[in-house]
Structure formats: structure tokens, C-alpha cells
Write a protein that holds these residues in place. Structure first.
Motif, PDB file in Angstrom:
ATOM      1  N   PRO A  81       0.712  -1.093  -0.162  1.00 14.76           N
ATOM      2  CA  PRO A  81       0.004  -0.057  -0.205  1.00 14.76           C
ATOM      3  C   PRO A  81       0.731   1.240   0.143  1.00 14.76           C
ATOM      4  O   PRO A  81       2.000   1.417   0.270  1.00 14.76           O
ATOM      5  N   CYS A  82       0.286   2.260  -0.508  1.00  9.90           N
ATOM      6  CA  CYS A  82       1.033   3.551  -0.570  1.00  9.90           C
ATOM      7  C   CYS A  82      -0.006   4.497   0.486  1.00  9.90           C
ATOM      8  O   CYS A  82      -0.975   4.759   0.190  1.00  9.90           O
ATOM      9  N   LEU A  83       0.846   4.982   1.606  1.00 12.84           N
ATOM     10  CA  LEU A  83       0.281   6.035   2.259  1.00 12.84           C
ATOM     11  C   LEU A  83       0.147   7.521   1.814  1.00 12.84           C
ATOM     12  O   LEU A  83      -0.897   8.480   2.212  1.00 12.84           O
ATOM     13  N   SER A  84       0.855   7.629   0.801  1.00 11.74           N
ATOM     14  CA  SER A  84       1.048   9.172   0.118  1.00 11.74           C
ATOM     15  C   SER A  84       1.489   9.025  -1.414  1.00 11.74           C
ATOM     16  O   SER A  84       2.117   7.898  -1.718  1.00 11.74           O
ATOM     17  N   PHE A  85       0.978   9.976  -1.926  1.00 16.05           N
ATOM     18  CA  PHE A  85       1.188  10.038  -3.512  1.00 16.05           C
ATOM     19  C   PHE A  85       1.000  11.633  -3.645  1.00 16.05           C
ATOM     20  O   PHE A  85       0.432  12.642  -2.839  1.00 16.05           O
ATOM     21  N   ASP A  86       1.416  11.918  -5.118  1.00 18.17           N
ATOM     22  CA  ASP A  86       0.991  13.317  -5.500  1.00 18.17           C
ATOM     23  C   ASP A  86       0.836  13.059  -7.274  1.00 18.17           C
ATOM     24  O   ASP A  86       1.787  12.342  -7.921  1.00 18.17           O
ATOM     25  N   MET A 101      -8.076   9.672 -21.017  1.00 20.05           N
ATOM     26  CA  MET A 101      -7.321  10.599 -20.426  1.00 20.05           C
ATOM     27  C   MET A 101      -6.157   9.634 -19.891  1.00 20.05           C
ATOM     28  O   MET A 101      -6.143   8.561 -19.927  1.00 20.05           O
ATOM     29  N   ALA A 102      -5.176  10.638 -19.589  1.00 24.75           N
ATOM     30  CA  ALA A 102      -4.046  10.046 -18.916  1.00 24.75           C
ATOM     31  C   ALA A 102      -3.414  10.798 -17.796  1.00 24.75           C
ATOM     32  O   ALA A 102      -3.782  12.163 -17.722  1.00 24.75           O
ATOM     33  N   ALA A 103      -2.972  10.382 -16.897  1.00 24.56           N
ATOM     34  CA  ALA A 103      -2.366  11.085 -15.636  1.00 24.56           C
ATOM     35  C   ALA A 103      -1.216  10.317 -15.060  1.00 24.56           C
ATOM     36  O   ALA A 103      -0.756   9.132 -15.124  1.00 24.56           O
ATOM     37  N   TYR A 104      -0.101  11.385 -14.552  1.00 28.49           N
ATOM     38  CA  TYR A 104       0.955  10.932 -13.914  1.00 28.49           C
ATOM     39  C   TYR A 104       1.190  11.024 -12.449  1.00 28.49           C
ATOM     40  O   TYR A 104       0.574  12.266 -12.090  1.00 28.49           O
ATOM     41  N   ILE A 105       1.635  10.116 -11.753  1.00 35.71           N
ATOM     42  CA  ILE A 105       1.623  10.376 -10.321  1.00 35.71           C
ATOM     43  C   ILE A 105       3.067   9.632  -9.615  1.00 35.71           C
ATOM     44  O   ILE A 105       3.497   9.038 -10.532  1.00 35.71           O
ATOM     45  N   VAL A 106       3.257  10.275  -8.617  1.00 35.79           N
ATOM     46  CA  VAL A 106       4.459   9.651  -7.829  1.00 35.79           C
ATOM     47  C   VAL A 106       3.900   9.028  -6.429  1.00 35.79           C
ATOM     48  O   VAL A 106       3.235   9.785  -5.574  1.00 35.79           O
ATOM     49  N   ALA A 107       4.299   7.797  -6.063  1.00 37.81           N
ATOM     50  CA  ALA A 107       3.646   7.591  -4.838  1.00 37.81           C
ATOM     51  C   ALA A 107       4.895   6.780  -3.839  1.00 37.81           C
ATOM     52  O   ALA A 107       5.934   6.299  -4.471  1.00 37.81           O
ATOM     53  N   GLY A 108       4.604   6.478  -2.734  1.00 36.64           N
ATOM     54  CA  GLY A 108       5.642   6.002  -1.926  1.00 36.64           C
ATOM     55  C   GLY A 108       4.804   4.654  -1.090  1.00 36.64           C
ATOM     56  O   GLY A 108       3.753   4.724  -0.599  1.00 36.64           O
ATOM     57  N   THR A 109       5.623   3.631  -1.103  1.00 36.74           N
ATOM     58  CA  THR A 109       5.180   2.346  -0.416  1.00 36.74           C
ATOM     59  C   THR A 109       5.370   2.080   0.958  1.00 36.74           C
ATOM     60  O   THR A 109       6.148   2.934   1.517  1.00 36.74           O
ATOM     61  N   GLN A 110       4.487   1.413   1.637  1.00 34.08           N
ATOM     62  CA  GLN A 110       4.549   1.275   2.912  1.00 34.08           C
ATOM     63  C   GLN A 110       4.992  -0.577   3.291  1.00 34.08           C
ATOM     64  O   GLN A 110       3.809  -0.925   3.485  1.00 34.08           O
ATOM     65  N   SER A 111       5.945  -0.812   2.947  1.00 31.12           N
ATOM     66  CA  SER A 111       6.275  -2.336   3.089  1.00 31.12           C
ATOM     67  C   SER A 111       6.376  -2.547   4.569  1.00 31.12           C
ATOM     68  O   SER A 111       7.196  -1.733   5.085  1.00 31.12           O
ATOM     69  N   ALA A 112       6.579  -3.894   4.750  1.00 37.52           N
ATOM     70  CA  ALA A 112       6.461  -4.200   6.205  1.00 37.52           C
ATOM     71  C   ALA A 112       8.201  -4.167   6.421  1.00 37.52           C
ATOM     72  O   ALA A 112       8.730  -4.230   7.338  1.00 37.52           O
ATOM     73  N   ARG A 113       8.792  -4.787   5.233  1.00 39.68           N
ATOM     74  CA  ARG A 113      10.357  -4.681   5.138  1.00 39.68           C
ATOM     75  C   ARG A 113      10.975  -3.260   4.751  1.00 39.68           C
ATOM     76  O   ARG A 113      10.636  -3.012   3.731  1.00 39.68           O
ATOM     77  N   THR A 114      11.590  -2.702   5.602  1.00 38.58           N
ATOM     78  CA  THR A 114      12.018  -1.370   5.606  1.00 38.58           C
ATOM     79  C   THR A 114      12.910  -1.571   4.111  1.00 38.58           C
ATOM     80  O   THR A 114      12.831  -0.470   3.287  1.00 38.58           O
ATOM     81  N   HIS A 115      13.788  -2.352   3.711  1.00 37.82           N
ATOM     82  CA  HIS A 115      14.707  -2.332   2.448  1.00 37.82           C
ATOM     83  C   HIS A 115      14.147  -2.529   1.403  1.00 37.82           C
ATOM     84  O   HIS A 115      14.723  -2.362   0.315  1.00 37.82           O
ATOM     85  N   VAL A 116      12.683  -2.896   1.206  1.00 38.72           N
ATOM     86  CA  VAL A 116      12.028  -3.211   0.019  1.00 38.72           C
ATOM     87  C   VAL A 116      10.987  -2.076  -0.337  1.00 38.72           C
ATOM     88  O   VAL A 116      10.077  -2.246  -1.360  1.00 38.72           O
TER      89      VAL A 116
END
Length: 464
Positions: A81-86, A101-116
Motif C-alpha cells: 500500500p501507499c500512504l502518500s502520493f502526488d 485521459m492520462a495522468a502521472y503520479i508519484v507514490a511511496g510504498t509502506q512495506s513491512a520490510r524497510t529495505h524493499v
């Protein structure tokens, strides 16, 4: 207060997008479909009701999406899951109404393992209307099943993703186009704020061969990192007026202001703005005053800052006890001196900065039944805003709608829950679990994107 929601990595790397099928779509194309239809017609018709969040469902009841209420509705999954995006500002033009339509976004993941964990640059394309026009329906009646299947295949939404390895869960991410380059600022759970140049991943999502090359050679590193915050944080915002200026706030109470340097790096003022006593949950620069910043906090306050002043004197206005508990999110209206705020108390408040010292909101809505985690004014209509939260709903509001006195009297005698909703409430969007963040797309009027524990939605309703 913001809390992370991690999941396991079983679905890592499974990126997909799909159209949400209309409830009345015919999926049976074999010879038994006619007899099935006869069986269905023989069953007694079950009356449909409008469902309001919080209402208990009977054992024999289920929620069904009313597709007639949407111009467009698609969903996407990114595995973790991603807690945040823009939304990434693109160069395809403003005020785009044509489909697909088309859209571009950047999102950040919330993985249980920090390094992935990753930042994900996504291109969502081939986004068609959810409902067919009448003319299209007539054509389908004349076409055979093969033609219909081919047409449906051509209308499938597409999603292309380029991943950037990120140290730690991404608490929040914000994008900004500076000249011809798009940058993203990301808050890491490890207590660092990173600045990323998104040029290469944006090029990669446009071309399959470039994407393959990017995936093989991806060694993206942040172009700048600030590790001066004493704790992790969630608050970050680019100034919409002063190019390259950034503000970040952490869970201790500190806010730092960043200024760009000519060498492509940033100078971060090591002296934090003094005022909040607990975690800074959200920040928003003024849309028309280059030095003015708003913030909200677990300390229940909303503060207005003038960053030209010394850090210990920069707090110009304070609204004490703006909410009954944590103030989670704020949004600054693009054209009016209004700020919207949402809190753990489930209240949505509207503040007029001209009356801010009165400590009283000019409007209050108690519709959400759990913490409000996201709120944003429409960039296209000054009176319209959207709010979302842990009650698994997104509410669309229009403050220009006034209560009809005659209708109010009729509603007072009516037990119907729907008729007693506030008149400013235009629409309730559901279907996502644990909604984390929403954004209007500034270049696609009326289009909203949202992220939740269950994935992304991109939609436009008939109401806005």
C-alpha cells in the motif's frame, strides 16, 4: 495523528489497473445467457436503497456501486500500500476534458520490510468513460460478440510504473515541476527527507525499451538529503510561488524551511520555527503570499507563519483548540482566504483567515464517522472541496449550496437519513479501505485520485 499501516510483501511487484465494471454489465456471452435472464426476471425485484456509512448491513444485503453516478471510475493496485502520493504536473495541457485521459503520479510504498520500499512513478493512460454514450450502446447492439470483446480490450486502462528504491517507508511525498524538471520530496520513516529528480523514471514510463533499460540499470540516488530533523515526520510542502522553496515538519514539533541554491542543492535553515508543542502533521504554503505558511499539529492548533521573521518570532497567528484532538490535515483555498482542516475528531472545519483571531470556524461539518486523514480544495472551483478518512469514504462538498428553508421543514418531518444530510454534501465515494490521501488533478477538471490500504482509485463524478 498519522500512523503507518504496513502490509506483508506477498504482493510486491504486482502492479495492475482495471476499470470498475458497471453493476448492470452483461458478462455472459454464451448460449445460456437468455435462460439466465429468464431466471433472473422470475425472481422478485429487491428494492435498492442508498447506503450511508456506519449503517449496518443485513446478512442478505450487499453494497453495489452505482456506476451511473460516475463519469469515470478506475482502480489500480501496487502490491504494497501507499500512504502518500502526488499528482505530477505534465505538459499535455490544462482543462483537458476529452477521453481517454492520462495522468502521472508519484507514490511511496509502506512495506513491512524497510529495505524493499520504493517511490513509484506511474503513468495511468487509456482512461475511458465508465458509462457508454447512447450512441455507443446502439452500435454494440449491431455488433457481434467478437467485435464487442475487441472494443472492450482496446478500452482497458493501462498503467506503466518505474520504481525508485527508497530507504524506509515513505511517510509522504510531494512533487513539483521546476522549469523542465520534475522533483519529488519524500519523508522517510528513518527520519530523513530526500529530493529526487524524476526525469529518468518519467522518460521510462513513456517507452517500453527505455523502461527495460531503466529497470536493469536503476541506481537512482536522491540528489539531496536532509537528516537534521530529530524525528521522522509527515509534513512537507513545496511553495507554489517561490520556486524550489520547501518546508518540512516532524513528529517532535520542528518545522524547517529549505531554499534552493544555484548548484542544484538546498540550504536548510537549521533553526526550526518555534511554536508547536507536539507533532506537526501537515504544512501548506499560501497560494499567493510567498513567505506565508500554515501548519497544524497534534497540539490541536493551526498556526500561520511569516518566514521572513526570525524563527522564534515567525508565528503570526494561532488558533488554539482548532479541533477537539489532533489536527491531521489542512488545505489552503486557491482563490479565497479560506483554510479547511480535518482532525481525529472527525470534524471538517472551514476557517476564514480574515476572522482567524476569533478562533471560530465559519463552517463546520460532522459527517465523517472516524478520523479525517485527507482534505483538499478543488483547484478549479473555489467553493468545492473533498475530504476522506478512516471511515472508508470520500465526501465531496460545495460550500456555495445553501439550505432550502422549505426543504428543511419537509426534512424535519422526514425520517429518511438521506434527506437529513447537509445540503453542501454533494457526493459520497466508497469502496476503498483505510483512505489515506486524495488529490484533485489540476489539469483534468473534476478528476480525483485517492490512495488507500486497498489501492488507488481515479474517478470523476457526475456531481463535480
Amino acid at each position: 495523528m498519522y500512523k503507518r499501516s504496513k502490509m506483508n510483501d506477498e504482493n510486491k511487484g504486482q502492479l495492475s489497473m482495471e476499470v470498475v465494471e458497471p453493476e448492470d454489465a452483461e458478462t455472459d456471452t454464451d448460449s445460456d445467457s437468455a435462460s439466465d435472464a429468464e431466471d433472473e426476471s422470475a425472481k422478485p425485484k429487491v428494492p435498492k436503497e442508498v447506503y450511508l456509512p456506519g449503517k449496518m448491513l443485513a446478512e442478505d444485503e450487499e453494497l453495489v456501486c452505482d456506476e451511473s453516478a460516475y463519469v469515470m471510475l478506475h482502480q489500480a493496485s501496487t502490491g504494497a500500500p501507499c500512504l502518500s502520493f502526488d499528482v505530477i504536473p505534465d505538459e499535455l495541457g490544462t482543462g483537458r476534458q476529452a477521453f481517454p485521459m492520462a495522468a502521472y503520479i508519484v507514490a511511496g510504498t509502506q512495506s513491512a520490510r524497510t529495505h524493499v520500499n520504493n517511490l513509484i512513478v506511474m503513468k495511468m493512460s487509456n482512461l475511458h468513460k465508465t458509462q457508454e454514450d447512447d450512441g455507443d450502446e446502439d452500435e454494440e447492439l449491431e455488433d457481434d460478440q467478437d467485435d464487442i470483446a475487441d472494443r472492450e480490450e482496446l478500452k482497458k486502462p493501462q498503467m506503466t510504473c518505474a520504481l525508485i528504491k527508497h530507504q524506509g517507508c515513505v511517510n509522504r511525498v510531494r512533487a513539483r515541476r521546476l522549469g523542465n524538471t520534475v522533483y519529488a520530496a519524500s519523508w522517510s520513516e528513518l527520519g530523513r527527507v530526500n529530493i529526487w529528480n524524476l526525469t529518468q523514471p518519467l522518460q521510462a514510463v513513456e517507452d517500453a525499451s527505455l523502461l527495460k533499460q531503466y529497470e536493469q540499470q536503476n541506481e537512482d540516488r536522491p540528489m539531496f538529503t536532509f537528516g537534521g530533523h530529530h524525528q521522522e515526520g509527515f509534513a512537507v510542502d513545496w511553495s507554489p510561488i517561490a520556486e524550489g522553496v520547501l518546508a518540512t515538519g516532524d513528529c517532535r514539533r520542528d518545522i524547517h524551511v529549505w531554499s534552493p541554491l544555484e548548484d542544484g542543492t538546498w540550504k536548510v535553515d537549521q533553526r526550526p520555527l518555534v511554536g508547536h508543542s507536539q507533532s506537526v502533521e501537515d504544512l501548506q504554503w499560501s497560494p499567493n503570499e510567498r513567505s506565508v505558511l500554515a501548519s497544524c499539529s497534534v497540539d490541536k492548533t493551526i498556526r500561520i507563519w511569516d518566514c521572513r521573521a526570525a524563527p522564534q518570532k515567525a508565528c503570526m497567528l494561532t488558533c488554539q483548540d482548532a479541533h477537539e484532538s489532533d489536527v491531521n490535515v489542512i488545505s489552503w483555498n486557491h482563490s479565497e482566504p479560506f483554510i479547511a482542516s480535518g482532525g481525529d475528531d472527525g470534524f471538517l472545519h472551514i476557517w476564514d483567515l480574515r476572522q482567524f483571531q476569533s478562533q471560530k470556524p465559519i463552517a463546520t461539518f460532522k459527517h465523517h464517522t472516524d478520523h479525517i486523514t485527507t482534505v483538499e480544495w478543488s483547484p478549479c472551483e473555489a467553493t468545492v472541496l473533498a475530504s476522506g478518512g478512516d471511515d472508508d469514504q470520500i465526501a465531496l462538498w460545495d460550500l456555495a449550496v445553501e439550505k432550502d428553508t422549505d426543504q428543511a421543514q419537509a426534512n424535519a418531518q422526514n425520517e429518511d437519513e438521506v434527506s437529513n444530510l447537509p445540503p453542501q454534501l454533494l457526493f459520497i465515494h466508497q469502496g476503498q479501505k483505510e483512505i489515506k490521501e486524495l488529490h484533485w488533478h489540476a489539469q483534468l477538471p473534476g478528476v480525483l485520485l485517492s490512495t488507500a490500504h486497498s489501492g488507488f482509485n481515479i474517478f470523476r463524478t457526475i456531481s463535480v
